[in-house]
Design an enzyme around this catalytic site. Structure first.
Site, PDB file in Angstrom:
ATOM      1  N   ARG B  52       0.705  -1.171  -0.258  1.00 30.40           N
ATOM      2  CA  ARG B  52      -0.008  -0.004   0.154  1.00 30.40           C
ATOM      3  C   ARG B  52       0.952   1.146   0.095  1.00 30.40           C
ATOM      4  O   ARG B  52       0.482   2.208  -0.822  1.00 30.40           O
ATOM      5  CB  ARG B  52      -0.886   0.227   1.254  1.00 30.40           C
ATOM      6  CG  ARG B  52      -2.047  -1.331   1.455  1.00 30.40           C
ATOM      7  CD  ARG B  52      -2.873  -0.745   0.988  1.00 30.40           C
ATOM      8  NE  ARG B  52      -4.145  -1.975   1.050  1.00 30.40           N
ATOM      9  CZ  ARG B  52      -4.638  -2.554   2.231  1.00 30.40           C
ATOM     10  NH1 ARG B  52      -4.565  -1.832   3.351  1.00 30.40           N
ATOM     11  NH2 ARG B  52      -5.240  -3.480   2.160  1.00 30.40           N
ATOM     12  N   THR B  53       1.775   1.218   0.895  1.00 34.56           N
ATOM     13  CA  THR B  53       2.801   2.492   0.945  1.00 34.56           C
ATOM     14  C   THR B  53       3.382   2.575  -0.357  1.00 34.56           C
ATOM     15  O   THR B  53       3.406   3.952  -0.892  1.00 34.56           O
ATOM     16  CB  THR B  53       3.835   2.228   2.072  1.00 34.56           C
ATOM     17  OG1 THR B  53       2.986   1.987   3.160  1.00 34.56           O
ATOM     18  CG2 THR B  53       4.511   3.546   2.300  1.00 34.56           C
ATOM     19  N   LYS B  81      23.860  -9.006  -2.336  1.00 37.26           N
ATOM     20  CA  LYS B  81      25.129  -9.408  -2.625  1.00 37.26           C
ATOM     21  C   LYS B  81      26.021  -8.410  -1.521  1.00 37.26           C
ATOM     22  O   LYS B  81      27.420  -8.616  -1.859  1.00 37.26           O
ATOM     23  CB  LYS B  81      25.530  -8.825  -4.053  1.00 37.26           C
ATOM     24  CG  LYS B  81      24.824  -9.427  -5.111  1.00 37.26           C
ATOM     25  CD  LYS B  81      25.521  -8.829  -6.275  1.00 37.26           C
ATOM     26  CE  LYS B  81      24.749  -9.291  -7.563  1.00 37.26           C
ATOM     27  NZ  LYS B  81      23.938  -8.136  -8.441  1.00 37.26           N
ATOM     28  N   ARG B 102      12.117   2.341   2.803  1.00 41.29           N
ATOM     29  CA  ARG B 102      11.321   1.388   3.454  1.00 41.29           C
ATOM     30  C   ARG B 102      12.357   0.269   3.902  1.00 41.29           C
ATOM     31  O   ARG B 102      13.309  -0.205   3.040  1.00 41.29           O
ATOM     32  CB  ARG B 102      10.393   0.885   2.780  1.00 41.29           C
ATOM     33  CG  ARG B 102       9.739  -0.130   3.793  1.00 41.29           C
ATOM     34  CD  ARG B 102       8.663   0.499   4.682  1.00 41.29           C
ATOM     35  NE  ARG B 102       7.546  -0.998   5.193  1.00 41.29           N
ATOM     36  CZ  ARG B 102       6.496  -0.611   5.656  1.00 41.29           C
ATOM     37  NH1 ARG B 102       6.254   0.790   5.552  1.00 41.29           N
ATOM     38  NH2 ARG B 102       5.670  -1.661   6.373  1.00 41.29           N
ATOM     39  N   HIS B 130       7.228   6.547  10.969  1.00 42.68           N
ATOM     40  CA  HIS B 130       6.697   6.190   9.611  1.00 42.68           C
ATOM     41  C   HIS B 130       5.801   7.568   9.457  1.00 42.68           C
ATOM     42  O   HIS B 130       4.496   7.614   9.557  1.00 42.68           O
ATOM     43  CB  HIS B 130       5.610   5.079   9.839  1.00 42.68           C
ATOM     44  CG  HIS B 130       5.136   4.706   8.361  1.00 42.68           C
ATOM     45  ND1 HIS B 130       5.729   5.269   6.958  1.00 42.68           N
ATOM     46  CD2 HIS B 130       4.338   3.707   7.864  1.00 42.68           C
ATOM     47  CE1 HIS B 130       5.020   4.817   6.228  1.00 42.68           C
ATOM     48  NE2 HIS B 130       4.062   3.702   6.685  1.00 42.68           N
TER      49      HIS B 130
END
Ligand SMILES: [Zn+2]
Lengths: 169, 305
Positions: B52-53, B81, B102, B130
Site C-alpha cells: 500500500r505504501t 550481494k 522503507r 513512519h
C-alpha cells in the site's frame, strides 16, 4: 612540572597532604593519567578504554584514594597511550569530575577537566539489535547525552544504567 | 518545509505539518496540473514489502506528472550481494530527484539521509518512524474533526511495537492534544517513547481498559495486536479479544467520535462498525494519496524557490 608535582599543584582544591598519600601509584613516562574518578569507578573507565586481562599496556590503578574534593577517588595511569576525544567524552559520562593529564617524559604537557558533551560518538554500541548501527554500515554510533543516560540518535533506544555494558569492542 | 529529509514526525514542526496538510487540502479540492512535476523521478527503495505504501507513493508521483523508479524486490537488489544501505542510496541518488526508503532496521532512514543530498522520505524503518502515515492520520483527523486544536485522542492496541502509534503521538503532542493510550500492560508504550513525550510536555494518560475513556474521545485510533507478539496462542486470543471494538462498544462514544485504523485490520474492528458514522478508516487510507502528493510537491518544488 613533573607528574608528581602535578598532583600536588592542581590548583583545584586538592591538598598536598592527599598527594603525599597518593604516591602509592607509580609514575609514568609517556601516556595518560586519568585523575579524580569518583571512588569505585576506575573499572568503568578501564572498560571504556578496552583495558582488560588481555591488555599489554602498562596500567596502574589506584582505587579509593582519599580526596578532599571527592571523598575518595580513583586514578588510572596508562603508559604509552593518549586518549582519543571520543574516549574522553564517554569517560565524562561515568566520571564527570575526572581530569585527563597527558604525560610526556614525566611532564604533564596537557591537563584537561572532562566536559559533559551533548553527544558522544563511537565507543558505545547500541543495545537494540535491530538498530542500523549494528548492521554492516559505514557509520559510527552516535548518542545524545541525557540527564540520566544516553539515547541512540538513530533508533531512539535509551541506555540508562550500566553504560559500560555497552562498550563497542 | 524547513527539512529536506522527512525522517520522523518528531523532526517536523507544527508549522511544517500544517504546510503539508494545507497543501493536501488544496490538492484534494483542485488536483494540480498533470505536468507540474513532469521532469521529476521518485526512487522507491523498499527493503521490505509494503504494497500500500508503495502504491500510494507511486500514484502520488504519477498524479503530479512525474514518474517512479522502483528498486524492485529486495531479493533481486544489490543488498543480497552484501552492499551496504549507504552505498545503495548513494547510487540511487544519481538517478532520481527524491528517494522513498522503507527498511527493516530502526534508524535506517536517518543513516541513509546522511549520505544523500536529494530529499529522502522515510516510509518506515523497522519499529521506528513512519512520518507520512502520521501526516495522513493527522489530515484525516483534521478533515473529520474540523480542527486539530483541542482534540482528545484515544490510541488503542499494540503501543509497544506499533510505529504508527509513536509517530502519531509525537505529532499530536505538537498540537497539544489530550492523549489516552489504551493497551494490555505487556504492550504499553516503550520507555524511550514515554520519556520523549513527557519531555515535550505531552498530556497523556495510560489505561488498560477502553471503557475508562471512550466517552471523552474525539478520535479513537485502533491498531492491530499481532499474534507474533505473544509466545502463547491462548494468551494472544484472550488479550486481543479485550481490545476489539464493535458497534456496541461505540454506543458509549460521542456521536462525532472518529474511528481510525491504519489498515489492514483483521478483526480488531468488527464489520458492523463500517456502517456507523464513526468509521473513517477507508477515508484515511484514501488520504494517503493527496497527503503524499502534497509532501512530494513541497519537497520537489524547493529547488525552484
Ligand atoms: Zn540504535
Amino acid at each position: 612540572m613533573n607528574e608528581r608535582d602535578e598532583s600536588e599543584d592542581t590548583g583545584d582544591g586538592e591538598s598536598s597532604e592527599e598527594s603525599a598519600h597518593e604516591l602509592r601509584i607509580s609514575k609514568i613516562r609517556n601516556g595518560t593519567v586519568i585523575d579524580h574518578i569518583a571512588g569505585g569507578h576506575a573499572p568503568d573507565v578501564l572498560a571504556i578504554l578496552g583495558i582488560d586481562s588481555a591488555t599489554d599496556e602498562v596500567v596502574s590503578v589506584g582505587m579509593n584514594v582519599p580526596s578532599d574534593r571527592l571523598g575518595y577517588k580513583d586514578v588510572v595511569k596508562i603508559e604509552g597511550r593518549e586518549l582519543s576525544q571520543d574516549e574522553v567524552e564517554v569517560i565524562s559520562l561515568v566520571a564527570p569530575a575526572a581530569s585527563i593529564n597527558i604525560i610526556r617524559e614525566y611532564d604533564v604537557i596537557e591537563k584537561n577537566r572532562v566536559e559533559r558533551p551533548s553527544t558522544v560518538e563511537g565507543v558505545l554500541s547500541c543495545p537494540n539489535r535491530n538498530c542500523i548501527t549494528t548492521a554492516d554500515e559505514p557509520v559510527a554510533t552516535r548518542f545524545e547525552v541525557l540527564d540520566d543516560g544516553v539515547r541512540c540518535l538513530y533508533c531512539g533506544t535509551i541506555i540508562r544504567r550500566r553504560l559500560t555494558d555497552h562498550i563497542d569492542v | 518545509m524547513t527539512h529536506d529529509h522527512v525522517i520522523s514526525a518528531k523532526s517536523l514542526s507544527r508549522a511544517d505539518i500544517e504546510t503539508v496538510l494545507d497543501r493536501a487540502a488544496e490538492i484534494d479540492r483542485s488536483p494540480p496540473d498533470r505536468d507540474r512535476h513532469a521532469d521529476d523521478l521518485l526512487a522507491l527503495c523498499f527493503f521490505e514489502p509494503s504494497t500500500r505504501t508503495h502504491m500510494s507513493f507511486e500514484t502520488a508521483i504519477k498524479r503530479l506528472g512525474g514518474d517512479a523508479l522502483d528498486m524492485g524486490p529486495v531479493e533481486s537488489s544489490s543488498a543480497t550481494k552484501g552492499e551496504s544501505l549507504a552505498d545503495t542510496v548513494r547510487v540511487v541518488e544519481g538517478y532520481a530527484d527524491a528517494l522513498v526508503l522503507r527498511h527493516p532496521s530502526e534508524g535506517a532512514a536517518q543513516m541513509a539521509s546522511e549520505f544523500v543530498d536529494i530529499p529522502l522520505i522515510n516510509a518506515g524503518d523497522g519499529a521506528g518512524q513512519h512520518p507520512t502515515q502520521t501526516l495522513l492520520d493527522l489530515y484525516t483527523m483534521r478533515e473529520a474533526a474540523g480542527d486539530l486544536a483541542d482534540l482528545t485522542v484515544g490510541i488503542m492496541g499494540d503501543l509497544k511495537y506499533g510505529r504508527t502509534v509513536h509517530s502519531l503521538a509525537y505529532a499530536l503532542t505538537k498540537f497539544d492534544a489530550r492523549q489516552h493510550f489504551v493497551s494490555p500492560e505487556s504492550l504499553s508504550l516503550p520507555r524511550s517513547v514515554r520519556y520523549d513525550l513527557h519531555e515535550s510536555g505531552a498530556r497523556l494518560k495510560e489505561h488498560t481498559d477502553l471503557d475508562a475513556v471512550i466517552e471523552e474521545l474525539d478520535v479513537l485510533y485502533v491498531t492491530r495486536i499481532q499474534r507474533e507478539r505473544f509466545p502463547d496462542e491462548n494468551e494472544y486470543r484472550q488479550i486481543a479479544g479485550e481490545y476489539r471494538i464493535d458497534a456496541a462498544t461505540l454506543e458509549d462514544a460521542r456521536e462525532e467520535c472518529v474511528v481510525m485504523h491504519p489498515l489492514p485490520r483483521v478483526d480488531e474492528i468488527a464489520p458492523d462498525v463500517d456502517a456507523t458514522q464513526h468509521a473513517h478508516y477507508f477515508e484515511q487510507a484514501h488520504n494517503a494519496v493527496p497527503v503524499r502528493m502534497a509532501l512530494l510537491d513541497l519537497l520537489l518544488s524547493e529547488d525552484d524557490r
